[in-house]
Design a protein around this motif. Structure first.
Motif, PDB file in Angstrom:
ATOM      1  N   SER A 116       0.833  -1.211   0.000  1.00 58.24           N
ATOM      2  CA  SER A 116       0.000   0.000   0.000  1.00 58.24           C
ATOM      3  C   SER A 116       0.861   1.252   0.000  1.00 58.24           C
ATOM      4  O   SER A 116       0.478   2.279  -0.581  1.00 58.24           O
TER       5      SER A 116
ATOM      6  N   THR B  79      -6.380   9.064  -3.593  1.00 63.07           N
ATOM      7  CA  THR B  79      -7.512   8.287  -3.076  1.00 63.07           C
ATOM      8  C   THR B  79      -7.025   7.168  -2.167  1.00 63.07           C
ATOM      9  O   THR B  79      -7.611   6.912  -1.102  1.00 63.07           O
TER      10      THR B  79
ATOM     11  N   THR C  60      -7.862   6.821   1.822  1.00 59.49           N
ATOM     12  CA  THR C  60      -8.415   5.569   2.359  1.00 59.49           C
ATOM     13  C   THR C  60      -7.590   5.082   3.540  1.00 59.49           C
ATOM     14  O   THR C  60      -8.136   4.671   4.574  1.00 59.49           O
TER      15      THR C  60
ATOM     16  N   SER D 105     -16.440   4.404   8.454  1.00 59.22           N
ATOM     17  CA  SER D 105     -16.569   3.557   7.260  1.00 59.22           C
ATOM     18  C   SER D 105     -17.623   4.106   6.313  1.00 59.22           C
ATOM     19  O   SER D 105     -17.471   4.025   5.079  1.00 59.22           O
TER      20      SER D 105
ATOM     21  N   LEU E 246     -16.028   6.997   4.484  1.00 61.33           N
ATOM     22  CA  LEU E 246     -15.106   6.478   3.472  1.00 61.33           C
ATOM     23  C   LEU E 246     -15.869   6.036   2.230  1.00 61.33           C
ATOM     24  O   LEU E 246     -15.448   6.329   1.092  1.00 61.33           O
TER      25      LEU E 246
ATOM     26  N   TYR F  25     -17.010   9.099   0.353  1.00 64.59           N
ATOM     27  CA  TYR F  25     -15.860   9.722  -0.313  1.00 64.59           C
ATOM     28  C   TYR F  25     -15.491   8.962  -1.585  1.00 64.59           C
ATOM     29  O   TYR F  25     -15.227   9.567  -2.637  1.00 64.59           O
ATOM     30  N   LEU F  26     -15.457   7.636  -1.493  1.00 63.36           N
ATOM     31  CA  LEU F  26     -15.072   6.837  -2.656  1.00 63.36           C
ATOM     32  C   LEU F  26     -16.083   6.976  -3.797  1.00 63.36           C
ATOM     33  O   LEU F  26     -15.730   6.831  -4.973  1.00 63.36           O
TER      34      LEU F  26
ATOM     35  N   ARG G 253     -12.844   2.276  -7.642  1.00 64.18           N
ATOM     36  CA  ARG G 253     -13.431   3.075  -6.563  1.00 64.18           C
ATOM     37  C   ARG G 253     -14.800   2.546  -6.171  1.00 64.18           C
ATOM     38  O   ARG G 253     -15.163   2.528  -4.979  1.00 64.18           O
TER      39      ARG G 253
ATOM     40  N   MET H  98     -14.335  -0.510  -3.994  1.00 70.27           N
ATOM     41  CA  MET H  98     -13.874  -0.119  -2.662  1.00 70.27           C
ATOM     42  C   MET H  98     -15.002   0.503  -1.852  1.00 70.27           C
ATOM     43  O   MET H  98     -15.115   0.283  -0.638  1.00 70.27           O
TER      44      MET H  98
ATOM     45  N   ALA I 245     -16.546  -0.675   1.790  1.00 68.86           N
ATOM     46  CA  ALA I 245     -16.724   0.228   2.933  1.00 68.86           C
ATOM     47  C   ALA I 245     -18.153   0.181   3.453  1.00 68.86           C
ATOM     48  O   ALA I 245     -18.388   0.084   4.666  1.00 68.86           O
TER      49      ALA I 245
END
Length: 743
Positions: free
Chosen positions: A271, A453, A457, A495, A498, A501-502, A521, A524, A528
């Motif tokens: 990561s 991004t 995260t 969460s 998140l 946001y994604l 995205r 992901m 979340a």
């Protein structure tokens, strides 16, 4: 001839049944004793040594961790005598330290072999033999069984010369809580020792722990002796005990905790590559080696050296962390409230940095000096190129590296080195692989807003992990700042944010415009929101077994549907003759189930209610007992049957609560007096069912004796399959109803 054959067959059958029953009584830990030296002068000190041999895939809990966590600490009860005195607390030599997610704290244990020492000072001349009673616990992760143990040990004789000395009374050392060492009766000493009485006495306060991690051995080689006395794991009726083979010599198996840390660190290293500070440097750095070298071979060698230099730098960071803090420092930061609050603050700062509130950077002067060394070329230049990457990328990788070091510190030892090794291997791998296979560079995605991004995260994840450290301090010191409800609400909010946001519903300071939503995205965001949805039932009492080691216990929850239903269930006991349960002021059943903690009470209630008994042999330190309660008992099929069709009794085999004096008794199988609730229940399990491991579930007619011959169904131990457990309950209930109908 037929009669002889029949007789022999019957005899063999009886022997096989006896051996089969005895095989269930396990003795995974065998103890022996030694002395650091066989002779001493009055006033000198020496070590009493206990050596443990532990069966393969079992572990023995050591002396030096908080006994309130749950597992049974290895403890001694020494005989009282004017001929010697204890010096400090017992010390576990070479024990492994591990953070246990279930008990939320550090525990220490031995695998294969163990060594525990207790220092004494001799005060009178003569031939001294020291008696001690031990209590300990062995567990296996294979099927979750835990075996409580007791053994009588005899050290000596020790030949003591010189004039008698007055005993010193050392002030208790301040330190971590350790094993309880309690003097009781007098040992044998002198040429004609008097017989000591064994009347039980009240225990004194625990001797305070010393902080030494190792104990220097005497120059004299210890003479090994076999420990005297019998173990609690002995047979119920004097039959032979089949013992599993002793662990073979060889290297110990890798600690699963280290493997999980290395895996987490490796994924964290990957990561770290996907951050804006690092990802754009990969093709540029690889091109320097492939195009700036005299030939391809030299370019590959320099790229490999570059990667190994990255690994070396990070491993040195981990090694320095271990050396500078030491074992005591790592133990302090993993257990004390202040370091946990500091870690909470550090993780919040790291999270805010990833979200773009500010950047964490090293001084520019340091960066420029290191970069100047890299420009000199040669192999030293390659090393400084690697150091430059580590320093320049700190604003992105610093929070990740810091997080790994904090997690590694929770276990102590070389965990920081293992963590940095896992992180650096993943971090260096692309630079080496792309140098070996430069055509792979064409498949790399171009840099862009997606890198930020990833960074954001990671910021949300850091904030969620920060709550874990605050919770650890809160639970240990009972501040009640972060109950389970609030913990879950914060995780749900983070969460959910998140996920939003994604989906691109809001932007942070370093985000670029998002013309369309990519599939990555979207996936992901689904993860979340899925995590958020999984957490929500926890607000209403759901156990959330996948996160059992990371959340505060359900008893710290202000609101629960199960808890709100408990009073109604408690008043709905099946008969007015069912009395209030003993020990309910400090023991409880999971999921609001009504029930008992004393077998005789449960029998009386079951007779009045005309229901069978569900006996749960359990323990405070039994990890798999908690797993069964969280994953099997919580199933609607199981909990409905337990609530409506059985009278439940939980018998804790490791509870230290003293029994009333009139309930003390001497066991028929080991001839020892049972004075605590746990010893009484352990003796009941061993004598009645010839089993000493938990969990162990028995279905019994309340009118029948509590033994294996009268069970309603074959007892079960750890059974994670809900369907099989339901079949077990149904079979016992059907057999009970048949017996009632036949009366």
């Amino acid at each position: 001839m037929f009669r002889h054959t029949s007789f022999i067959s019957s005899l063999l059958l009886v022997l096989l049944l006896t051996l089969g029953a005895s095989a269930q009584v396990l003795q995974p830990t065998k103890l022996s004793v030694a002395l650091s030296k066989p002779t001493a002068k009055v006033g000198e000190e020496l070590d009493l040594i206990v050596q443990a041999r532990i069966d393969e895939k079992w572990h023995l809990y050591a002396t030096d961790f908080d006994p309130d966590l749950g597992p049974t600490v290895f403890t001694f009860t020494f005989a009282k005598s004017p001929a010697y005195e204890l010096v400090g607390k017992p010390k576990s030599i070479g024990a492994t330290k591990h953070y246990d997610d279930v008990f939320k704290g550090n525990v220490t244990y031995f695998e294969k072999t163990g060594r525990i020492t207790q220092r004494i000072r001799v005060l009178q001349p003569g031939s001294l033999t020291i008696k001690a009673e031990t209590e300990f616990q062995s567990c296996t992760d294979v099927d979750g069984r835990c075996i409580p143990g007791e053994e009588s040990l005899s050290f000596g004789p020790i030949e003591v010369t010189g004039a008698a000395a007055a005993p010193a009374t050392p002030a208790p050392a301040k330190g971590s809580t350790g094993a309880v060492v309690t003097p009781t009766a007098a040992p044998a000493i002198g040429p004609a020792p008097a017989t000591a009485t064994t009347a039980p006495t009240e225990t004194t306060a625990p001797v305070a722990a010393t902080a030494a991690a190792t104990v220097p051995d005497s120059a004299t080689q210890p003479a090994m002796q076999q420990g005297a006395g019998t173990s609690v794991a002995g047979g119920a009726s004097g039959s032979a005990v089949q013992v599993a083979s002793t662990a073979a010599a060889g290297a110990e198996a890798a600690d699963s905790g280290l493997l999980s840390l290395a895996l987490i660190a490796f994924v964290s290293g990957l990561s770290g590559l996907l951050t804006p500070c690092v990802f754009p440097l990969i093709p540029m750095t690889v091109s320097i080696f492939t195009k700036g070298s005299a030939d391809r071979r030299q370019g590959i060698l320099k790229a490999l050296f570059y990667g190994f230099s990255i690994v070396f730098i990070y491993v040195v960071v981990g090694l320095l962390t271990s050396v500078l803090l030491g074992a005591d420092g790592l133990n302090l930061i993993s257990t004390h409230w202040l370091p946990n609050l500091i870690f909470f603050a550090v993780f919040v700062v790291f999270g805010m940095s990833f979200l773009g509130l500010f950047e964490i950077t090293l001084p520019h002067g340091m960066v420029n000096k290191i970069d100047a060394q890299a420009d000199k070329g040669g192999w030293a230049g390659v090393f400084f190129m690697a150091l430059t990457l580590v320093v320049v990328s700190f604003s992105c990788t610093g929070p990740i590296v810091g997080s790994i070091l904090v997690m590694a510190a929770q276990g102590g030892g070389l965990r920081p080195v293992i963590g940095m090794l896992g992180f650096s291997l993943a971090f260096a791998l692309p630079f080496m692989l792309f140098a070996l296979f430069p055509t792979w560079l064409k498949s790399l995605p171009s840099s862009g807003g997606w890198l930020n991004t990833v960074k954001v995260t990671l910021g949300f994840v850091e904030l969620m992990l920060a709550l874990k450290f605050l919770s650890m301090a809160d639970l240990a010191y009972h501040w009640n700042l972060l109950p389970r409800d609030l913990y879950l609400v914060l995780w749900i909010a983070l969460s959910g944010l998140l996920g939003v946001y994604l989906l691109g519903r809001f932007k942070l300071s370093h985000d670029s415009d998002l013309p369309h939503l990519s599939v990555g995205r979207l996936l992901m965001a689904v993860l979340a929101f899925s995590f958020m949805t999984y957490l929500i039932p926890g607000l209403f009492g759901a156990p959330l077994p996948l996160l059992a080691g990371y959340l505060p216990p359900q008893s710290r929850q202000d609101f629960s549907l199960a808890a709100s239903a408990a009073p109604a269930m408690a008043t709905a006991l099946p008969n007015a003759e069912c009395e209030a349960p003993r020990y309910a002021d400090f023991l409880e059943l999971p999921h609001g189930l009504p029930g008992y903690f004393d077998l005789e009470q449960a029998k009386r209630c079951a007779k009045a209610a005309n229901k069978p008994l569900f006996i749960d042999f359990t323990g405070h330190a039994c990890v798999n007992c908690r797993k069964m309660e969280a994953t099997v008992w919580s199933d609607p099929q199981v909990i409905k049957r337990l609530r409506e069709d059985f009278v439940v009794v939980a018998l804790y085999v490791d509870d230290k609560s003293p029994l009333p004096r009139n309930e003390w008794y001497t066991s028929a199988h080991d001839h020892k007096e049972k004075t605590t609730l746990g010893k009484k229940n352990a003796d009941l399990q061993l004598t009645g069912f010839n089993v000493n491991a938990q969990p162990y579930y028995v279905l019994l007619d309340p009118n029948s004796p509590a033994d294996l011959a009268h069970t309603l169904a074959t007892p079960v131990a750890y059974e994670s399959n809900v369907g099989n457990f339901v079949k077990f309950l149904d079979a016992g209930l059907a057999r009970y109803r048949q017996q009632v109908a036949a009366r």
